[in-house]
Design a protein around this motif. Structure first.
Motif, short mmCIF file in Angstrom:
data_model
loop_
_atom_site.label_atom_id
_atom_site.label_comp_id
_atom_site.label_asym_id
_atom_site.label_seq_id
_atom_site.Cartn_x
_atom_site.Cartn_y
_atom_site.Cartn_z
N ILE A 24 0.83 -1.20 0.00
CA ILE A 24 0.00 0.00 0.00
C ILE A 24 0.87 1.26 0.00
O ILE A 24 0.60 2.21 -0.75
CB ILE A 24 -0.98 0.00 1.19
N THR A 25 1.93 1.27 0.81
CA THR A 25 2.82 2.43 0.88
C THR A 25 3.46 2.72 -0.48
O THR A 25 3.44 3.86 -0.95
CB THR A 25 3.93 2.21 1.93
N GLN A 26 3.98 1.70 -1.11
CA GLN A 26 4.60 1.89 -2.42
C GLN A 26 3.57 2.33 -3.45
O GLN A 26 3.85 3.16 -4.31
CB GLN A 26 5.29 0.60 -2.87
N THR A 27 2.38 1.80 -3.35
CA THR A 27 1.34 2.14 -4.32
C THR A 27 0.84 3.57 -4.11
O THR A 27 0.51 4.26 -5.09
CB THR A 27 0.19 1.13 -4.24
N PHE A 61 -6.09 1.75 -11.36
CA PHE A 61 -4.72 1.23 -11.37
C PHE A 61 -4.16 1.09 -9.96
O PHE A 61 -3.38 0.18 -9.67
CB PHE A 61 -3.80 2.12 -12.22
N PHE A 62 -4.54 1.98 -9.06
CA PHE A 62 -4.11 1.94 -7.66
C PHE A 62 -4.55 0.63 -7.00
O PHE A 62 -3.76 -0.07 -6.38
CB PHE A 62 -4.69 3.15 -6.94
N ILE A 63 -5.81 0.30 -7.16
CA ILE A 63 -6.36 -0.92 -6.55
C ILE A 63 -5.69 -2.16 -7.14
O ILE A 63 -5.28 -3.07 -6.41
CB ILE A 63 -7.89 -0.96 -6.70
N VAL A 64 -5.58 -2.19 -8.46
CA VAL A 64 -4.94 -3.34 -9.11
C VAL A 64 -3.48 -3.47 -8.66
O VAL A 64 -2.99 -4.57 -8.41
CB VAL A 64 -5.02 -3.20 -10.65
N SER A 65 -2.80 -2.35 -8.51
CA SER A 65 -1.40 -2.37 -8.10
C SER A 65 -1.22 -2.90 -6.68
O SER A 65 -0.28 -3.65 -6.40
CB SER A 65 -0.82 -0.96 -8.22
N ILE A 66 -2.11 -2.53 -5.78
CA ILE A 66 -2.04 -3.05 -4.40
C ILE A 66 -2.20 -4.56 -4.40
O ILE A 66 -1.42 -5.29 -3.78
CB ILE A 66 -3.10 -2.40 -3.49
N ILE A 67 -3.19 -5.04 -5.13
CA ILE A 67 -3.44 -6.49 -5.18
C ILE A 67 -2.25 -7.20 -5.81
O ILE A 67 -1.77 -8.22 -5.30
CB ILE A 67 -4.75 -6.78 -5.95
N ARG A 68 -1.76 -6.68 -6.92
CA ARG A 68 -0.61 -7.28 -7.61
C ARG A 68 0.62 -7.30 -6.71
O ARG A 68 1.29 -8.33 -6.57
CB ARG A 68 -0.28 -6.51 -8.89
N GLY A 69 0.92 -6.19 -6.06
CA GLY A 69 2.08 -6.11 -5.19
C GLY A 69 2.00 -7.09 -4.03
O GLY A 69 2.99 -7.73 -3.67
N PHE A 70 0.82 -7.23 -3.45
CA PHE A 70 0.63 -8.15 -2.33
C PHE A 70 0.83 -9.60 -2.78
O PHE A 70 1.54 -10.37 -2.13
CB PHE A 70 -0.78 -7.97 -1.75
#
Length: 79
Positions: A24-27, A61-70
């Motif tokens: 979340i922080t990175q995103t 893109f923010f939501i997708v990025s959090i899920i992808r990063g996790f």
């Protein structure tokens, strides 16, 4: 020697909670960067986008990025 390696390895592993917080922080940092870049790039490329549309695109893109990063972090944390 092997025991020290295992202890170091265990200390490096993140909990699911810490993985999510880091993701979340990175995103969030990427979120603000993305909004600014899109406000500059879209007009330069001739793409008509309102500020509201820009925010919606960024949030998706923010939501997708959090899920992808996790997911990626958890995958590599298991290895």
């Amino acid at each position: 020697m092997v025991i020290l390696f295992v202890i170091k390895l265990l200390k490096k592993m993140q909990s699911k909670k810490n993985s999510l917080i880091e993701s979340i922080t990175q995103t969030i940092i990427g979120l603000f960067t993305s909004i600014i870049l899109q406000m500059i790039l879209y007009p330069l490329m001739g793409i008509p986008v309102t500020f509201k549309q820009n925010i919606i695109i960024t949030i998706v893109f923010f939501i997708v990025s959090i899920i992808r990063g996790f997911i990626v972090r958890r995958y590599f944390n298991k290895k």
